[in-house]
Scaffold this motif. Structure first.
Motif, PDB file in Angstrom:
ATOM      1  N   THR A   1       1.103  -0.693   0.073  1.00 21.88           N
ATOM      2  CA  THR A   1      -0.388   0.080   0.316  1.00 21.88           C
ATOM      3  C   THR A   1       0.830   1.297   0.000  1.00 21.88           C
ATOM      4  N   THR A   2       0.493   2.448  -0.489  1.00 20.93           N
ATOM      5  CA  THR A   2       1.218   3.482  -1.158  1.00 20.93           C
ATOM      6  C   THR A   2       1.102   4.092   0.710  1.00 20.93           C
ATOM      7  N   ILE A   3      -0.298   4.299   1.592  1.00 20.73           N
ATOM      8  CA  ILE A   3      -0.843   4.970   2.558  1.00 20.73           C
ATOM      9  C   ILE A   3       0.517   4.562   3.750  1.00 20.73           C
ATOM     10  N   SER A   4       0.870   5.427   4.087  1.00 19.01           N
ATOM     11  CA  SER A   4       2.408   5.908   4.903  1.00 19.01           C
ATOM     12  C   SER A   4       1.990   5.190   6.738  1.00 19.01           C
ATOM     13  N   ASP A   5       3.255   4.881   6.554  1.00 18.41           N
ATOM     14  CA  ASP A   5       3.033   4.358   8.597  1.00 18.41           C
ATOM     15  C   ASP A   5       2.427   4.967   9.665  1.00 18.41           C
ATOM     16  N   LEU A   6       2.235   3.922  10.543  1.00 16.74           N
ATOM     17  CA  LEU A   6       1.882   5.274  11.808  1.00 16.74           C
ATOM     18  C   LEU A   6       2.836   6.076  12.796  1.00 16.74           C
ATOM     19  N   PRO A   7       2.828   7.496  12.707  1.00 16.54           N
ATOM     20  CA  PRO A   7       3.458   8.334  13.860  1.00 16.54           C
ATOM     21  C   PRO A   7       4.213   7.297  15.005  1.00 16.54           C
ATOM     22  N   ARG A   8       3.363   6.608  16.067  1.00 17.72           N
ATOM     23  CA  ARG A   8       4.139   5.852  17.071  1.00 17.72           C
ATOM     24  C   ARG A   8       3.771   4.651  16.611  1.00 17.72           C
ATOM     25  N   PRO A   9       4.858   4.057  17.378  1.00 15.16           N
ATOM     26  CA  PRO A   9       4.593   2.489  17.341  1.00 15.16           C
ATOM     27  C   PRO A   9       3.581   1.422  17.717  1.00 15.16           C
TER      28      PRO A   9
ATOM     29  N   MET B   1      -9.915   2.794  19.633  1.00 11.46           N
ATOM     30  CA  MET B   1      -8.974   2.552  20.320  1.00 11.46           C
ATOM     31  C   MET B   1      -7.926   4.713  19.914  1.00 11.46           C
ATOM     32  N   PRO B   2      -7.965   5.064  20.625  1.00 10.01           N
ATOM     33  CA  PRO B   2      -7.196   6.664  20.604  1.00 10.01           C
ATOM     34  C   PRO B   2      -6.288   6.968  19.517  1.00 10.01           C
ATOM     35  N   ASP B   3      -6.810   7.137  19.279  1.00 13.37           N
ATOM     36  CA  ASP B   3      -6.004   8.624  18.042  1.00 13.37           C
ATOM     37  C   ASP B   3      -5.125   8.041  17.034  1.00 13.37           C
ATOM     38  N   GLY B   4      -6.318   6.857  16.823  1.00 11.20           N
ATOM     39  CA  GLY B   4      -5.243   5.885  15.694  1.00 11.20           C
ATOM     40  C   GLY B   4      -5.307   4.950  15.586  1.00 11.20           C
ATOM     41  N   ASP B   5      -4.981   4.781  17.323  1.00  7.58           N
ATOM     42  CA  ASP B   5      -3.208   3.459  17.611  1.00  7.58           C
ATOM     43  C   ASP B   5      -3.561   2.342  17.249  1.00  7.58           C
TER      44      ASP B   5
ATOM     45  N   TYR C   1       0.346 -12.325  10.765  1.00 11.09           N
ATOM     46  CA  TYR C   1      -1.003 -12.278   9.955  1.00 11.09           C
ATOM     47  C   TYR C   1      -1.257 -10.836  11.261  1.00 11.09           C
ATOM     48  N   LEU C   2      -1.976 -11.353  12.171  1.00  9.02           N
ATOM     49  CA  LEU C   2      -2.430  -9.975  12.581  1.00  9.02           C
ATOM     50  C   LEU C   2      -1.906  -8.994  12.780  1.00  9.02           C
ATOM     51  N   ALA C   3      -0.783  -8.632  13.046  1.00  7.59           N
ATOM     52  CA  ALA C   3       0.067  -7.448  13.161  1.00  7.59           C
ATOM     53  C   ALA C   3      -0.521  -6.694  11.756  1.00  7.59           C
ATOM     54  N   THR C   4      -0.340  -7.353  10.387  1.00  7.22           N
ATOM     55  CA  THR C   4      -0.340  -6.731   9.534  1.00  7.22           C
ATOM     56  C   THR C   4      -1.722  -6.097   9.277  1.00  7.22           C
ATOM     57  N   ARG C   5      -2.613  -6.723   9.345  1.00 12.42           N
ATOM     58  CA  ARG C   5      -4.474  -6.289   9.317  1.00 12.42           C
ATOM     59  C   ARG C   5      -4.649  -5.702  10.959  1.00 12.42           C
ATOM     60  N   GLU C   6      -3.572  -5.600  11.579  1.00 15.91           N
ATOM     61  CA  GLU C   6      -3.936  -4.592  12.511  1.00 15.91           C
ATOM     62  C   GLU C   6      -3.709  -2.862  12.518  1.00 15.91           C
ATOM     63  N   LEU C   7      -2.396  -3.325  11.519  1.00 13.62           N
ATOM     64  CA  LEU C   7      -1.463  -1.619  11.454  1.00 13.62           C
ATOM     65  C   LEU C   7      -1.986  -1.448   9.588  1.00 13.62           C
ATOM     66  N   ALA C   8      -2.634  -2.654   8.640  1.00 10.29           N
ATOM     67  CA  ALA C   8      -3.468  -1.714   7.571  1.00 10.29           C
ATOM     68  C   ALA C   8      -4.278  -0.770   8.299  1.00 10.29           C
ATOM     69  N   HIS C   9      -5.510  -1.356   9.226  1.00  8.99           N
ATOM     70  CA  HIS C   9      -6.473  -0.490   9.763  1.00  8.99           C
ATOM     71  C   HIS C   9      -6.729   0.274   9.915  1.00  8.99           C
ATOM     72  N   ALA C  10      -5.388   0.331  11.036  1.00 12.74           N
ATOM     73  CA  ALA C  10      -5.438   1.520  11.016  1.00 12.74           C
ATOM     74  C   ALA C  10      -4.599   2.334  10.765  1.00 12.74           C
ATOM     75  N   ARG C  11      -3.881   2.359   9.612  1.00 15.40           N
ATOM     76  CA  ARG C  11      -3.016   3.095   9.038  1.00 15.40           C
ATOM     77  C   ARG C  11      -4.439   3.728   8.116  1.00 15.40           C
ATOM     78  N   LEU C  12      -5.324   3.022   7.286  1.00 18.06           N
ATOM     79  CA  LEU C  12      -6.167   3.445   6.463  1.00 18.06           C
ATOM     80  C   LEU C  12      -7.216   4.558   7.549  1.00 18.06           C
ATOM     81  N   PHE C  13      -7.130   4.826   8.824  1.00 20.86           N
ATOM     82  CA  PHE C  13      -8.187   5.837   9.036  1.00 20.86           C
ATOM     83  C   PHE C  13      -7.000   7.152   9.695  1.00 20.86           C
ATOM     84  N   ARG C  14      -5.430   6.840  10.036  1.00 18.12           N
ATOM     85  CA  ARG C  14      -4.869   7.982   9.691  1.00 18.12           C
ATOM     86  C   ARG C  14      -4.261   8.318   8.522  1.00 18.12           C
ATOM     87  N   HIS C  15      -4.849   8.057   7.694  1.00 23.44           N
ATOM     88  CA  HIS C  15      -4.384   8.255   6.017  1.00 23.44           C
ATOM     89  C   HIS C  15      -5.773   9.208   5.782  1.00 23.44           C
TER      90      HIS C  15
END
Length: 471
Positions: free
Chosen positions: A91-99, A188-192, A217-231
């Motif tokens: 995806t071209t959607i960028s990473d989260l600002p917080r771990p 989750m607050p702030d799109g974490d 797999y679960l970590a990838t799915r969780e990050l994709a979901h959070a990235r989308l809402f932050r973008h």
């Protein structure tokens, strides 16, 4: 009882009162309820005391006394790191600002409770209003003045009852969810991004899949979901507004409430809890609510479908990715017991019923215009696929491929209707110009006299062809 009804609860032992009533309620919780009742009598509290929900939820979430071990946190942190690298290719959607976070059940409750409160507040208000209304309708005329003064008390009782029950459901939900995006909405607050290791083992117990693959797999799915809402920063408000559209139409069935009150046995509080959790106090949905729920389900399916496709592409290296994906889809389609109880409590089921169809849409878009073109659809709300696009992905794909080649998009039904409307407006304008008022057939303004010969603005018929006079 006299002291309790007078608002003086000092010196009353909640544990003794709990034993006398036969209600198996945590004495600390009962003390909190009594304090709120005293506040209602004294006029010092307004609305629902949501701290009751938090106490009850944390009481359930922390019952096992387990925390996050160093080994669990290390393993999941490593999974999140690798998942982030894989997502960079999908995806071209960028990473989260917080771990991402590895949290306990109790931490998940504290972080997400404001969202559950926002979803449940319309129902809590309706129940409090219904209690007050029912009390006023059933009381004799000579007691109406007293009942009017007890309105604050009844609203407090109804709100406290609902808040405690919401806390019970959210506490149970904390024992089922694996990540922050499990329920489809951004809790989750702030799109974490977050994973609950206490529930991770329960999810994979019957799948017979190695823990490292499951974690990736679960970590990838969780990050994709959070990235989308932050973008797409507008997306969270869009989802919450759809939920509000549904929730604002909720009303409590006062007949069911009165029937429950006539046969309620204080020594059997499970009956009241069952009525709240089963949705027995909420009547059938109105047409407006059904329409709002359909819009919400389509929106959630569009979000989940994108997450599904991106996760599939990012985890293509995992041998068990397909099996895990199917388990996740089934889990989202059915939900756990606590999630079902939440749906009955607030009258809202957060089910992406068309997730497979939405995933097929996103796959077709990806194949047609690539990752960049697909992800660009989240840049603005009016670009996002609609329910009609889920029904017919070919039309959306045709528009996107035409745009990518710099061509005009194929006309659709809306384009045809707009063209017809413009044609009718243009035709109406021409017709309006034949009555002489605008076209000037009387020769006074347009430059033609009555017999159609050319004239000047002053009526002379010898104006030169190149003489441009003001009209």
């Amino acid at each position: 009882m006299r002291r309790l009804m007078s608002g003086d609860v000092s010196g009353i032992d909640p544990e003794q009162l709990s034993r006398l009533s036969g209600m198996q309620i945590d004495p600390a919780m009962l003390q909190a309820v009594m304090n709120q009742l005293q506040g209602a009598f004294n006029g010092s509290q307004e609305g629902v005391d949501w701290s009751l929900a938090e106490r009850q939820a944390l009481h359930i979430a922390n019952q096992d006394g387990l925390g996050v071990t160093t080994g669990q946190k290390t393993d999941l942190d490593q999974a999140f790191t690798l998942a982030g690298l894989w997502l960079g290719e999908a995806t071209t959607i960028s990473d989260l600002p917080r771990p991402p976070r590895v949290v306990t059940r109790g931490a998940w409750v504290s972080a997400t409770l404001p969202v559950w409160q926002e979803l449940a507040e319309p129902v809590a208000t309706s129940i409090a209003d219904a209690l007050t209304t029912a009390l006023g309708q059933q009381a004799p005329d000579d007691m109406q003045d007293m009942i009017a003064g007890a309105g604050r008390l009844m609203r407090t009782v109804g709100g406290s009852l609902f808040a405690t029950q919401l806390g019970h459901v959210v506490g149970r939900l904390s024992t089922e969810v694996v990540g922050g995006g499990d329920v489809g909405i951004p809790v989750m607050p702030d799109g974490d991004a977050a994973i609950l290791p206490q529930n991770f083992a329960d999810f994979g117990r019957d799948l017979e899949i190695p823990d490292d693959q499951l974690a990736l797999y679960l970590a990838t799915r969780e990050l994709a979901h959070a990235r989308l809402f932050r973008h797409a920063r507008w997306l969270r408000l869009h989802v919450i507004s759809q939920v509000r559209d549904f929730a604002h139409g909720i009303r409590v069935d006062t007949d069911a409430l009165e029937e429950l009150a006539t046969r309620f046995d204080p020594s059997q509080p499970d009956e009241l809890r069952g009525a709240l959790e089963s949705g027995a106090l909420l009547p059938e949905r109105s047409e407006e609510q059904t329409a709002a729920l359909t819009r919400l389900e389509n929106l959630l399916a569009t979000i989940e479908g994108w997450v599904d496709v991106v996760t599939e592409d990012a985890t293509s290296r995992l041998p068990s990715a397909a099996r895990i994906a199917e388990a996740v889809r089934r889990r989202r389609a059915v939900g756990g017991p606590a999630e079902q109880a939440l749906g009955s409590l607030v009258g809202l089921e957060l089910r992406p019923r068309r997730m497979r169809e939405a995933a097929a849409l996103w796959r077709a878009v990806t194949d047609a215009v690539g990752v960049d073109g697909r992800d660009a659809l989240w840049d603005y709300p009016d670009l996002m696929p609609t329910s009609d696009d889920i029904d017919d992905p070919a039309a959306l794909v045709a528009r996107l491929t035409a745009a990518s080649r710099g061509e005009a998009a194929p006309a659709d039904a809306m384009d045809d209707a707009l063209a017809q409307l413009l044609a009718e407006e243009a035709s109406g304008g021409r017709d309006a110009g034949t009555d002489g008022s605008a076209s000037g057939t009387d020769g006074s303004a347009s430059g033609t006299d009555g017999d159609g010969s050319a004239t000047g603005a002053d009526g002379d018929d010898d104006a030169a062809p190149g003489d441009q006079r003001p009209v």
